[in-house]
Design an enzyme around this catalytic site. Structure first.
Site, PDB file in Angstrom:
ATOM      1  N   ALA A 177       0.559  -0.887   1.761  1.00  0.00           N
ATOM      2  CA  ALA A 177       1.841  -1.191   2.390  1.00  0.00           C
ATOM      3  C   ALA A 177       3.153  -0.773   1.970  1.00  0.00           C
ATOM      4  CB  ALA A 177       1.735  -2.755   2.819  1.00  0.00           C
ATOM      5  N   TRP A 178       3.307  -0.951   0.697  1.00  0.00           N
ATOM      6  CA  TRP A 178       4.515  -0.332  -0.127  1.00  0.00           C
ATOM      7  C   TRP A 178       4.813   1.186  -0.052  1.00  0.00           C
ATOM      8  CZ3 TRP A 178       4.172   3.063  -3.992  1.00  0.00           C
ATOM      9  CH2 TRP A 178       2.718   3.547  -4.550  1.00  0.00           C
ATOM     10  N   ALA A 196       1.798 -10.092   1.331  1.00  0.00           N
ATOM     11  CA  ALA A 196       2.495 -10.576   0.146  1.00  0.00           C
ATOM     12  C   ALA A 196       1.693 -10.293  -1.110  1.00  0.00           C
ATOM     13  CB  ALA A 196       2.466 -12.192   0.288  1.00  0.00           C
ATOM     14  N   ARG A 197       0.772 -11.200  -1.367  1.00  0.00           N
ATOM     15  CA  ARG A 197      -0.119 -11.203  -2.543  1.00  0.00           C
ATOM     16  C   ARG A 197      -1.462 -11.906  -2.305  1.00  0.00           C
ATOM     17  NH1 ARG A 197       2.205  -7.358  -4.606  1.00  0.00           N
ATOM     18  NH2 ARG A 197       2.866  -7.212  -6.741  1.00  0.00           N
ATOM     19  N   GLU A 234      -8.374  -7.293  -7.251  1.00  0.00           N
ATOM     20  CA  GLU A 234      -7.852  -5.830  -7.023  1.00  0.00           C
ATOM     21  C   GLU A 234      -8.024  -5.165  -7.973  1.00  0.00           C
ATOM     22  OE1 GLU A 234      -3.986  -5.604  -5.349  1.00  0.00           O
ATOM     23  OE2 GLU A 234      -4.497  -6.699  -3.414  1.00  0.00           O
ATOM     24  N   ASP A 282      -3.373  -6.822   3.447  1.00  0.00           N
ATOM     25  CA  ASP A 282      -3.112  -5.732   2.649  1.00  0.00           C
ATOM     26  C   ASP A 282      -3.563  -5.714   1.165  1.00  0.00           C
ATOM     27  OD1 ASP A 282      -2.250  -2.725   2.348  1.00  0.00           O
ATOM     28  OD2 ASP A 282      -0.710  -3.778   1.272  1.00  0.00           O
ATOM     29  N   ALA A 314      14.138 -10.979   0.948  1.00  0.00           N
ATOM     30  CA  ALA A 314      14.478  -9.645   1.582  1.00  0.00           C
ATOM     31  C   ALA A 314      13.438  -9.036   2.601  1.00  0.00           C
ATOM     32  CB  ALA A 314      15.022  -8.759   0.678  1.00  0.00           C
ATOM     33  N   THR A 340       7.924  -5.148  -6.820  1.00  0.00           N
ATOM     34  CA  THR A 340       8.515  -6.403  -6.666  1.00  0.00           C
ATOM     35  C   THR A 340       7.928  -7.661  -7.271  1.00  0.00           C
ATOM     36  OG1 THR A 340       9.564  -5.500  -4.815  1.00  0.00           O
ATOM     37  CG2 THR A 340       9.728  -7.668  -4.951  1.00  0.00           C
ATOM     38  N   HIS A 365      -3.922  -2.491  -0.237  1.00  0.00           N
ATOM     39  CA  HIS A 365      -2.771  -2.629  -1.134  1.00  0.00           C
ATOM     40  C   HIS A 365      -2.023  -1.393  -1.050  1.00  0.00           C
ATOM     41  CE1 HIS A 365      -0.850  -5.344  -4.105  1.00  0.00           C
ATOM     42  NE2 HIS A 365       0.082  -4.762  -3.575  1.00  0.00           N
TER      43      HIS A 365
END
Length: 343
Positions: free
Chosen positions: A311-312, A255-256, A285, A280, A178, A82, A309
């Site tokens: 979570a997705w 988020a980021r 990174e 996360d 979203a 995303t 990172h």
């Protein structure tokens, strides 16, 4: 837009995250798909020099990589995620190269992970696991639980308070796309009072249903970040914001990296400005020792939960990402550009 009869060189530079789907291009178009599990900066230019389509996820495509000298044949960039902060969209736009993402593919997974981080931080689950499972180095000494009778002090906050239940939490959602909408819905289902933050600095006329940014930070006992990293949101949460937060607050970032000042966050935890934090994502990174103060020795013993990172990651997200990438490439080759974020 693709041209009938063109052969495409599709290059995936980090297939480590998700299997790369094979698109079905409209005839007479054809393609070669080259997949690299991971690409170092030194290998990047030679790997993408003949690409007409690049698929990336987190590996940066800067103005250098997007220049005609490095990628003379490039026509399309697909971000298998995303967030698109890894791509210099100004440089892509200057060449007329669309940058397309995969919106909404990981919303349920990330929102569930965010709530998991909330519980892990509020209930100090990682710390309690380590304290319960720890075997003392001295063979004559038993576990702290056995010798003291209870570890309840480890679950309390610095000021001695026991954890509050969801029905007493105020959830501040920063970023109401979203993902933010999904997290707000889950928080409300858990019994939390939910505040949706207005953009920082917009205090005169907040939109209906929004609460001024500073007020959300002051009142929320849980703050979850759900917004993209842009020049406007980098460093959004720094020392000033952390000092103004509720002392029982938890800050959760799914988020980021770069949206939160990591050094300021470490200080906030050490000084007790907030009760805990979970993230996360990191400014650099993949993250290792020396990349973040949150990974250093000064962070030991703090109410801090870290995940890499991921979570997705869920089975549904993998399917969604593959479908989105496949659809994006196929539609572009058919003359329709979807989810173009290059502006």
């Amino acid at each position: 837009m693709s041209v009938d009869g063109q052969h495409h060189n599709i290059v995936a530079i980090e297939a480590i995250h998700c299997p790369i789907p094979a698109p079905a291009l409209p005839l007479p178009q054809s393609y070669t798909l080259i997949q690299h599990q991971w690409t170092s900066q030194s290998d990047l230019a030679p790997r993408i020099k003949d690409a007409t389509i690049i698929i990336t996820t987190t590996i940066a495509l800067t103005a250098k990589e997007l220049s005609p000298e490095v990628t003379p044949h490039l026509r399309l960039v697909v971000v298998m995620a995303t967030g698109t902060d890894c791509v210099d969209k100004d440089a892509a736009r200057a060449r007329g190269i669309p940058v397309c993402n995969c919106p909404g593919t990981n919303v349920e997974s990330v929102s569930e992970h965010a709530i998991g981080l909330y519980f892990a931080t509020r209930r100090k689950i990682v710390q309690l696991h380590c304290a319960t499972a720890a075997i003392p180095a001295d063979p004559e000494r038993d576990t702290d639980w056995k010798t003291t009778g209870s570890l309840h002090r480890r679950l309390r906050s610095k000021d001695g308070h026991a954890p509050v239940l969801c029905g007493r939490e105020t959830l501040g959602v920063i970023g109401y796309g979203a993902l933010g909408q999904r997290i707000a819905k889950v928080g409300a289902a858990l019994g939390m009072k939910v505040l949706i933050a207005e953009r920082k600095g917009e205090v005169e006329r907040p939109r209906a249903g929004r609460t001024p940014f500073d007020q959300v930070l002051r009142q929320s006992t849980v703050v979850i970040l759900c917004l993209p990293r842009t020049p406007e949101t980098e460093g959004l949460i720094s020392r000033e914001e952390l000092e103004g937060m509720h002392p029982q607050a938890l800050l959760i970032n799914v988020a980021r990296g770069g949206i939160v000042d990591e050094s300021a966050l470490l200080e906030a935890l050490r000084q007790g400005w907030i009760s805990g934090a979970a993230t996360d994502v990191f400014a650099r990174e993949p993250a290792g020792r020396g990349d973040s103060p949150l990974l250093g020795v000064e962070a030991e013993g703090l109410n801090l939960v870290l995940t890499p990172h991921l979570a997705w990651l869920s089975e549904d997200t993998l399917v969604n990402l593959q479908d989105a990438v496949k659809w994006t490439i196929e539609r572009w080759c058919a003359g329709e550009t979807v989810n173009d974020v290059s502006g």
